[in-house]
Design a protein around this motif. Structure first.
Motif, short mmCIF file in Angstrom:
data_model
loop_
_atom_site.label_atom_id
_atom_site.label_comp_id
_atom_site.label_asym_id
_atom_site.label_seq_id
_atom_site.Cartn_x
_atom_site.Cartn_y
_atom_site.Cartn_z
N GLY A 99 8.47 9.47 -4.31
CA GLY A 99 9.16 8.22 -4.55
C GLY A 99 8.94 7.60 -5.91
O GLY A 99 9.31 6.44 -6.13
N ASP A 100 8.38 8.35 -6.86
CA ASP A 100 8.18 7.84 -8.21
C ASP A 100 9.46 8.00 -9.02
O ASP A 100 10.08 9.07 -9.01
CB ASP A 100 7.04 8.59 -8.91
N LEU A 101 9.85 6.96 -9.75
CA LEU A 101 11.06 7.00 -10.58
C LEU A 101 10.78 7.83 -11.83
O LEU A 101 9.85 7.55 -12.59
CB LEU A 101 11.49 5.59 -10.96
N LEU A 102 11.62 8.86 -12.05
CA LEU A 102 11.40 9.80 -13.15
C LEU A 102 12.46 9.70 -14.24
O LEU A 102 12.17 9.96 -15.41
CB LEU A 102 11.36 11.23 -12.62
N ALA A 103 13.69 9.38 -13.86
CA ALA A 103 14.78 9.36 -14.84
C ALA A 103 15.90 8.46 -14.34
O ALA A 103 16.07 8.28 -13.13
CB ALA A 103 15.31 10.77 -15.10
N VAL A 104 16.66 7.92 -15.30
CA VAL A 104 17.84 7.10 -14.99
C VAL A 104 19.00 7.61 -15.82
O VAL A 104 18.89 7.77 -17.04
CB VAL A 104 17.59 5.60 -15.29
N VAL A 105 20.11 7.87 -15.16
CA VAL A 105 21.36 8.22 -15.84
C VAL A 105 22.29 7.01 -15.77
O VAL A 105 22.64 6.56 -14.67
CB VAL A 105 22.04 9.44 -15.20
N MET A 114 9.63 7.40 -18.90
CA MET A 114 10.78 7.67 -18.05
C MET A 114 11.98 8.10 -18.89
O MET A 114 12.26 7.50 -19.93
CB MET A 114 11.14 6.42 -17.22
N LYS A 115 12.67 9.11 -18.47
CA LYS A 115 13.81 9.66 -19.20
C LYS A 115 15.05 8.84 -18.93
O LYS A 115 15.33 8.47 -17.78
CB LYS A 115 14.03 11.10 -18.75
N ARG A 116 15.82 8.55 -20.00
CA ARG A 116 17.09 7.83 -19.85
C ARG A 116 18.21 8.64 -20.47
O ARG A 116 18.08 9.14 -21.60
CB ARG A 116 17.02 6.44 -20.50
N LEU A 117 19.30 8.78 -19.75
CA LEU A 117 20.45 9.57 -20.17
C LEU A 117 21.72 8.77 -19.92
O LEU A 117 21.72 7.79 -19.17
CB LEU A 117 20.50 10.89 -19.38
N THR A 118 22.82 9.21 -20.53
CA THR A 118 24.12 8.57 -20.31
C THR A 118 25.13 9.65 -19.96
O THR A 118 25.23 10.67 -20.65
CB THR A 118 24.59 7.80 -21.55
N ALA A 119 25.88 9.45 -18.88
CA ALA A 119 26.91 10.39 -18.45
C ALA A 119 28.23 10.09 -19.14
O ALA A 119 28.51 8.95 -19.52
CB ALA A 119 27.08 10.33 -16.93
N THR A 120 29.05 11.13 -19.30
CA THR A 120 30.35 10.97 -19.94
C THR A 120 31.46 11.34 -18.95
O THR A 120 31.27 12.18 -18.07
CB THR A 120 30.47 11.87 -21.19
N PRO A 121 32.64 10.73 -19.09
CA PRO A 121 33.72 10.97 -18.12
C PRO A 121 34.35 12.35 -18.27
O PRO A 121 34.51 12.86 -19.39
CB PRO A 121 34.72 9.86 -18.41
N GLN A 157 24.48 3.65 -11.94
CA GLN A 157 23.36 4.52 -12.27
C GLN A 157 23.23 5.65 -11.26
O GLN A 157 23.66 5.54 -10.11
CB GLN A 157 22.02 3.75 -12.23
N VAL A 158 22.59 6.73 -11.72
CA VAL A 158 22.01 7.73 -10.84
C VAL A 158 20.55 7.84 -11.23
O VAL A 158 20.23 7.92 -12.42
CB VAL A 158 22.71 9.10 -10.97
N ARG A 159 19.67 7.82 -10.24
CA ARG A 159 18.23 7.85 -10.52
C ARG A 159 17.59 9.11 -9.95
O ARG A 159 17.99 9.59 -8.89
CB ARG A 159 17.54 6.63 -9.91
#
Length: 305
Positions: free
Chosen positions: A234-240, A1-8, A226-228
């Motif tokens: 319905g499979d979880l692919l990524a989380v921001v 599963m891909k994990r990312l982080t958002a910036t302001p 989070q944004v998913r």
């Protein structure tokens, strides 16, 4: 599963930021501050969103969509409002059974969007979020307004699959995202089925959503930071991960995912712990999404059935 982080982004924070859209006609990112009653406009500069203008749209403004003829259409207060390109707001219709004050147990527009044909859909909720008080309304291409779903609680994120055959709708009160068979020729939907269930999810509940060019859903989690991304099955692919507790919605500006957040309901300690809460956030997740569909119907002589 891909994990990312958002910036302001550097755009000014909102009290209750919601519903970002990419308006292809103006090449602007447009979003709302619900409780301030404002429509916000920004310019995308690399990975940033820079403020351009803001306009008063009503006492509360739940969402905004572009209008093919120019300007924007708003789900504002308990009805539908036209916002001209120069910022003049004109109420087109007050929906029967909607509106009123929070003190009187009233309801307000919350989230919505347009299908590819240009039909306008707007959902509602009660100020006190009582179960069953929300509805989903449709403004057709002939100017007719009708209620298409009732008994909702917090009618929220709305989107369509790339082939227009599935409509997605979240209800934050029910803690679910539904998929409904959709007929793009008539704008009618079939029986809803549960696609995502957040009843036992410790990270929050589904809020606004968008659908990318590959047909996957991106769902903001209110209370989860989070944004998913989910597959159509319905499979979880990524989380921001978003450094703001109340993520409210998201939209694509090309391959840039823009995420709105809110400080609504947070106490002083929570706001101090999340100093960027209320801002827009951005991330490039490696996939693109379409611009917002514009409303293509009449702007006068609207009528309810």
């Amino acid at each position: 599963m891909k994990r990312l982080t958002a910036t302001p982004a550097t755009s000014a924070p909102a009290e209750h930021g919601e519903g970002p859209i990419w308006d292809a006609a103006t090449a602007e990112l447009v979003w709302v501050d619900i409780t301030a009653g404002l429509v916000r406009r920004g310019r995308v500069d690399g990975d940033d969103v820079v403020d351009v203008a803001q306009h008063r749209g009503g006492g509360t403004v739940g969402f905004v969509v572009p209008v093919e003829a120019g300007g924007w259409l708003l789900g504002a207060d308990g009805g539908i409002t036209r916002l001209s390109a120069d910022g003049e707001a004109d109420v087109l219709v007050e929906l029967a059974g909607e509106g009123g004050s929070a003190e009187a147990g009233g309801t307000r527009m919350n989230d919505g969007g347009c299908d590819r044909a240009g039909r306008f859909f707007g959902g509602t909720m009660a100020f006190d979020e009582r179960p069953g008080a929300g509805s989903l309304h449709r403004l057709d291409l002939d100017g007719t307004v009708r209620t298409v779903l009732d008994g909702l609680t917090v009618s929220n994120g709305l989107g369509w699959s790339p082939d227009d055959r599935t409509m997605y709708l979240s209800d934050s009160g029910a803690k679910q995202v539904w998929a409904l068979d959709y007929d793009p020729a008539t704008g009618t939907s079939g029986q809803r089925r549960v696609l995502l269930d957040f009843t036992d999810d410790p990270d929050g509940v589904a809020d606004g959503l968008t659908v990318d060019d590959e047909g996957c859903l991106w769902t903001a989690l209110w209370g989860g930071g989070q944004v998913r991304r989910y597959s159509p099955d319905g499979d979880l692919l990524a989380v921001v991960e978003v450094p703001a507790e109340n993520t409210t919605s998201c939209a694509f500006a090309g391959d840039l995912l823009v995420i709105s957040t809110s400080v609504h309901g947070m106490d002083d300690a929570a706001r101090a712990a999340r100093p960027d809460a209320g801002k827009l956030f951005t991330v490039r997740p490696g996939v693109s999404g379409p611009p917002a569909n514009p409303y293509r119907g009449p702007l006068t002589a609207l009528r309810e059935t």
